[in-house]
Design an enzyme around this catalytic site. Structure first.
Site, short mmCIF file in Angstrom:
data_model
loop_
_atom_site.label_atom_id
_atom_site.label_comp_id
_atom_site.label_asym_id
_atom_site.label_seq_id
_atom_site.Cartn_x
_atom_site.Cartn_y
_atom_site.Cartn_z
N CYS A 28 -18.45 10.35 -13.26
CA CYS A 28 -18.75 11.78 -13.37
C CYS A 28 -17.48 12.61 -13.21
CB CYS A 28 -19.77 12.20 -12.31
SG CYS A 28 -19.98 14.00 -12.25
N VAL A 68 -24.12 15.33 -8.31
CA VAL A 68 -22.87 14.98 -7.65
C VAL A 68 -21.78 15.89 -8.21
CG1 VAL A 68 -23.54 12.60 -7.25
CG2 VAL A 68 -22.28 13.16 -9.33
N GLU A 80 -21.81 21.37 -5.55
CA GLU A 80 -21.15 22.11 -6.64
C GLU A 80 -19.65 21.81 -6.56
OE1 GLU A 80 -22.36 23.66 -9.19
OE2 GLU A 80 -24.43 23.60 -8.49
#
Lengths: 240, 240
Positions: A28, A68, A80
């Site tokens: 991510c 995440v 965030e």
């Protein structure tokens, strides 16, 4: 502690009093922002990777948005990506990454905001449409042009001569920009295309925090393909 | 200096060295955030209202996104409502509005982020669809419920016993929430519906900064109607 992702139904890995925990997903880019800051500031922490498709119940209890990066330490939860990074920079003041000067800080915030609205969504649109969305390509081209001009005004890094928060906030999508090589080859920074931005990517690749959180393009491609196939492989390269 | 909006083709109102200028639009809730901070911190400034439908060329030169609020002072330009407010709080440290505690600051940032993604867009969706978008109404209801719970944990204000940055960031859409009274009467805070949030709105209405930037509901309704008609009246109530 395992790097493997925790799925729905898994047991909650117990917290240790006082220990900072990052809930992450290895591929991510938003969580990578936080991983970069943790690495750069050498903040002791542990990482719990979560399955973002089949989310553990205990993860949703901590962050109802189920996203995440999420930080947890004792009774505190912060999420965030930009907020987690600012929080870490505030709580661990060594090697401060955010400019002290209010105007410089505001300029960086405006640039990150611009990047978040013009680059990130269009990066994904170009990828998803395999380059067929001409408007997305055009907007992304203009945005990369602006970043190229901006970094040439600022120095070796967006932070100036030293790497700073702004560089880490922009980096993750540049690590992955090669994923657009068949969809939009003209968008890839090189010695002749967006040359200042290209020089910046080369300088970033030498940074220890970038090296510590980096995956190579082949690995990113395997992940993206698994994601497109509806079976995201969060554990690529980990022992079974 | 006139309060009337400057349209495309108008002459640039000259800057005064050292003087802070806010580019605003009288009925813009985002610009009101900055106006509230300027009022609360008693920051000397001048205001230039711009026609957001027919934007002056000199405004677009300063902010290519063409959005208010935008601040200008000498060679500095800052825009995006949250960024302008943080900037003002940094540059004018008297009567600091942002929490010094990093976790409280992060909590406020998360709440403003939540508000920006769940309340603001659904407020406009409910208004635009005259209450026909059930999903928007439901999301907005849940978000107001969350805000009601949150303020009851925090005190008289979201900032605690004193009004703070977070209160001003949330306020403008509550000043206008009565605009939903025919579209979604159940959404309006009252002594029986979202009572803590209602008490907060009543406390906010006593704040000098709120009083200084307030328009009454009738005026907001006239503006919204003119906007819907495609002829936004930026100069309601000003001398012709």
């Amino acid at each position: 502690m395992t790097e493997k992702s925790y799925p729905k139904g898994s047991a909650f890995p117990p917290l240790t009093k006082g220990k900072l925990r990052l809930y992450s997903m290895r591929f991510c880019p938003f969580a990578q922002r936080t991983r970069l800051v943790l690495a750069q500031k050498r903040i002791p922490h542990e990482t719990v990777n979560v399955d973002l498709k089949e989310k553990p119940e205990w993860f949703l209890e901590r962050n109802p948005l189920g996203m995440v990066p999420t930080l947890e330490q004792d009774d505190k939860v912060v999420y965030e990506s930009l907020i987690t990074c600012d929080y870490l920079d505030d709580v661990y003041p060594q090697n401060r990454l955010t400019p002290a000067d209010p105007y410089r800080k505001a300029q960086d915030a405006m640039l990150v905001d611009y990047y978040g609205s013009k680059c990130i969504p269009n990066y994904y649109k170009v990828m998803r449409t395999e380059g067929k969305d001409e408007e997305a390509k055009e907007t992304l081209t203009k945005a990369l042009q602006k970043l190229d001009e901006e970094v040439s005004k600022r120095g070796k890094f967006f932070g100036g001569e030293q790497v700073a928060m702004i560089d880490f906030m922009l980096w993750p999508w540049f690590e992955r920009i090669g994923l657009l090589k068949s969809a939009a080859p003209d968008l890839l920074p090189s010695a002749t295309k967006f040359p200042k931005l290209f020089a910046w990517t080369q300088a970033m690749l030498q940074e220890p925090a970038v090296k510590a959180t980096l995956f190579d393009l082949d690995t990113h491609m395997i992940f993206v393909q698994s994601y497109k196939d509806g079976k995201p492989n969060y554990d690529i390269g980990l022992e079974r």
